[in-house]
Each structure stands twice: as C-alpha cells, then as structure tokens.
Design a protein around this motif. Structure first.
Motif, mmCIF file in Angstrom:
data_model
loop_
_atom_site.group_PDB
_atom_site.id
_atom_site.type_symbol
_atom_site.label_atom_id
_atom_site.label_comp_id
_atom_site.label_asym_id
_atom_site.label_seq_id
_atom_site.Cartn_x
_atom_site.Cartn_y
_atom_site.Cartn_z
ATOM 1 N N LEU A 136 -14.005 27.269 -15.582
ATOM 2 C CA LEU A 136 -14.677 26.672 -14.530
ATOM 3 C C LEU A 136 -14.816 25.217 -14.785
ATOM 4 O O LEU A 136 -15.219 24.319 -13.920
ATOM 5 N N VAL A 137 -14.716 24.884 -15.983
ATOM 6 C CA VAL A 137 -14.884 23.565 -16.621
ATOM 7 C C VAL A 137 -13.660 22.930 -16.005
ATOM 8 O O VAL A 137 -13.640 21.869 -15.456
ATOM 9 N N GLN A 138 -12.451 23.174 -16.164
ATOM 10 C CA GLN A 138 -11.264 22.980 -15.452
ATOM 11 C C GLN A 138 -11.411 22.696 -13.954
ATOM 12 O O GLN A 138 -10.987 21.610 -13.338
ATOM 13 N N LEU A 139 -11.936 23.811 -13.279
ATOM 14 C CA LEU A 139 -12.104 23.738 -11.799
ATOM 15 C C LEU A 139 -13.174 22.498 -11.444
ATOM 16 O O LEU A 139 -12.645 21.649 -10.654
ATOM 17 N N GLY A 165 -8.718 30.348 -15.329
ATOM 18 C CA GLY A 165 -8.611 28.953 -14.979
ATOM 19 C C GLY A 165 -8.307 28.685 -13.486
ATOM 20 O O GLY A 165 -8.091 29.588 -12.985
ATOM 21 N N TYR A 166 -8.611 27.344 -13.211
ATOM 22 C CA TYR A 166 -8.269 26.992 -11.819
ATOM 23 C C TYR A 166 -6.948 27.414 -11.379
ATOM 24 O O TYR A 166 -6.843 27.932 -10.176
ATOM 25 N N ARG A 167 -5.989 26.913 -12.168
ATOM 26 C CA ARG A 167 -4.669 26.948 -11.675
ATOM 27 C C ARG A 167 -4.016 28.298 -11.476
ATOM 28 O O ARG A 167 -3.157 28.630 -11.083
ATOM 29 N N ASN A 168 -4.482 29.159 -12.683
ATOM 30 C CA ASN A 168 -4.043 30.632 -12.730
ATOM 31 C C ASN A 168 -4.869 31.620 -12.111
ATOM 32 O O ASN A 168 -4.507 32.841 -12.175
ATOM 33 N N ALA A 169 -5.876 31.317 -11.472
ATOM 34 C CA ALA A 169 -6.862 31.988 -10.573
ATOM 35 C C ALA A 169 -6.225 32.096 -9.256
ATOM 36 O O ALA A 169 -6.212 31.070 -8.655
ATOM 37 N N SER A 170 -5.633 33.202 -8.384
ATOM 38 C CA SER A 170 -5.072 33.111 -7.396
ATOM 39 C C SER A 170 -6.237 33.921 -6.284
ATOM 40 O O SER A 170 -6.987 34.716 -6.602
ATOM 41 N N VAL A 171 -6.014 33.284 -5.013
ATOM 42 C CA VAL A 171 -6.925 33.853 -3.985
ATOM 43 C C VAL A 171 -6.636 35.278 -3.964
ATOM 44 O O VAL A 171 -7.677 36.268 -3.628
ATOM 45 N N ARG A 172 -5.344 35.585 -4.131
ATOM 46 C CA ARG A 172 -5.058 37.143 -3.828
ATOM 47 C C ARG A 172 -5.719 38.063 -5.110
ATOM 48 O O ARG A 172 -6.462 39.123 -4.913
ATOM 49 N N GLU A 173 -5.638 37.514 -6.312
ATOM 50 C CA GLU A 173 -6.528 38.072 -7.421
ATOM 51 C C GLU A 173 -8.039 38.339 -7.360
ATOM 52 O O GLU A 173 -8.433 39.367 -7.490
ATOM 53 N N ILE A 174 -8.650 37.301 -6.628
ATOM 54 C CA ILE A 174 -9.967 37.411 -6.122
ATOM 55 C C ILE A 174 -10.321 38.309 -5.058
ATOM 56 O O ILE A 174 -11.033 39.146 -5.149
ATOM 57 N N ALA A 175 -9.078 38.266 -4.116
ATOM 58 C CA ALA A 175 -9.417 39.116 -3.137
ATOM 59 C C ALA A 175 -9.222 40.720 -3.674
ATOM 60 O O ALA A 175 -10.027 41.579 -3.221
ATOM 61 N N ASP A 176 -8.330 41.029 -4.569
ATOM 62 C CA ASP A 176 -7.876 42.315 -4.863
ATOM 63 C C ASP A 176 -9.237 42.799 -5.656
ATOM 64 O O ASP A 176 -9.479 43.894 -5.685
#
Length: 188
Positions: free
Chosen positions: A97-100, A29-40
């Motif tokens: 992605l729907v939420q985003l 989800g949009y709110r639960n996905a962090s830039v840090r998690e994507i970066a990691d």
C-alpha cells in the motif's frame, strides 16, 4: 431511507472487493497484485470486478481511499499528531500500500491522471486537520509559536512522503522515529 435491492448488494460487493484488494495489494505490492487475483478472491471475473470501478486506475484510487478510511477509523480518538504517527508506524506492515501510494502520487502530477483529484482532496483534508492541531498546540504552548504553521505542514508532509520513498529502498529506516524527532523539534 435504507438502501435495498441491487444497489445495496452492489455497495456490499464493492466493499468486499476493496477489503480483498487492501489485503492483496498490502501483501503483494502494487505491481504484483493483478486485477485477476483480486477478482478471483471475491468470485468475479476481471471484467466483473472493473464493472464496480470503471478502470484499473480508478480501482487503485479507491483502494487508497479505503486505506485512508481504515487508518482514520481506528484513530478517531487520537489527537492529530498521535494519529499521524500511528499511520506512519502501521505503514511497514503494508508495504504494498505504501508502494501504491507513492507510485500513484508521482503519476498524479499529470493533470489528467485519475488519482490527481484524490491526492489534491486528501492533501487539503490532512492539511486542514494539521492547521487546526498546530493552531491549538501553539495556543496551548505545546508547539513553538515562532514557527509558521504552513511551514510545519509542508515540512511534515515532505518528510513523511520522502521517508516512504527512502524506506522502500531501505526498509531498515525507522520512519516513525524520524517523524517523532521532527515532532520533538516543534516543542518549545
């Protein structure tokens, strides 16, 4: 001319980031996905990841663009209405992605929001394809000639976006069934 060197590596890394982000945001989800998690997920620091996009908001806009490319790439051979329905059927598989999409769409009402240009461009592109499909359908007798094509586009767009909002509150809603029912009303 083929792209080489650092530029080509940057393009490849950017695509790697977007693929990871599509999976993470789609799942978490949009709110639960962090830039840090994507970066990691792609072996970068958050600052290193944002180097490719500028800001978190622009990263999220590019995630939507990547989603659109993925959705339309698999539907190249489908007629417009079938392709549209395929996307609606796929949406419950990627709730984040729907939420985003719905969150950024609401925020894009602000003329200064980074997602505004994306939504204006996307709307015009989808509406242009719909105009072509509707005109062909009306000429061929598959779509009622007494219906204004612009009304069909507005009503279909409003239905799809409204269904996404309703589905996020009540996941038992069958968005595809409602879109199919709308399409059935367009037939002579």
């Amino acid at each position: 001319m083929a792209k080489r060197g650092a530029y080509a590596k940057g393009v490849v890394k950017r695509e790697e980031i977007l693929e990871a982000a599509l999976e993470i945001v789609g799942r978490r989800g949009y709110r639960n996905a962090s830039v840090r998690e994507i970066a990691d997920a792609v072996g970068l620091s958050p600052a290193g990841l944002l180097h490719y996009f500028g800001t978190k908001e622009q990263l999220f806009v590019e995630i939507l663009r990547a989603r659109d490319r993925r959705d339309t790439a698999s539907d190249d051979e489908l007629e417009f209405f079938d392709a549209f329905l395929a996307v609606v059927r796929h949406n419950p598989e990627v709730p984040g992605l729907v939420q985003l999409y719905t969150q950024l769409q609401a925020e894009a009402a602000d003329p200064g929001h980074p997602a505004r240009a994306y939504f204006l461009d996307r709307t015009e592109e989808v509406h242009a394809a719909a105009r072509t499909a509707i005109a062909a359908g009306q000429r061929e007798g598959r779509i009622r000639a007494d219906l204004d094509p612009e009304w069909i586009i507005r009503a279909g767009h409003a239905l799809a976006d409204g269904l996404q909002n309703a589905w996020m509150l009540d996941p038992t809603i069958d968005m595809a069934a409602d879109v199919e029912q709308f399409f059935a009303l367009l037939k002579p």
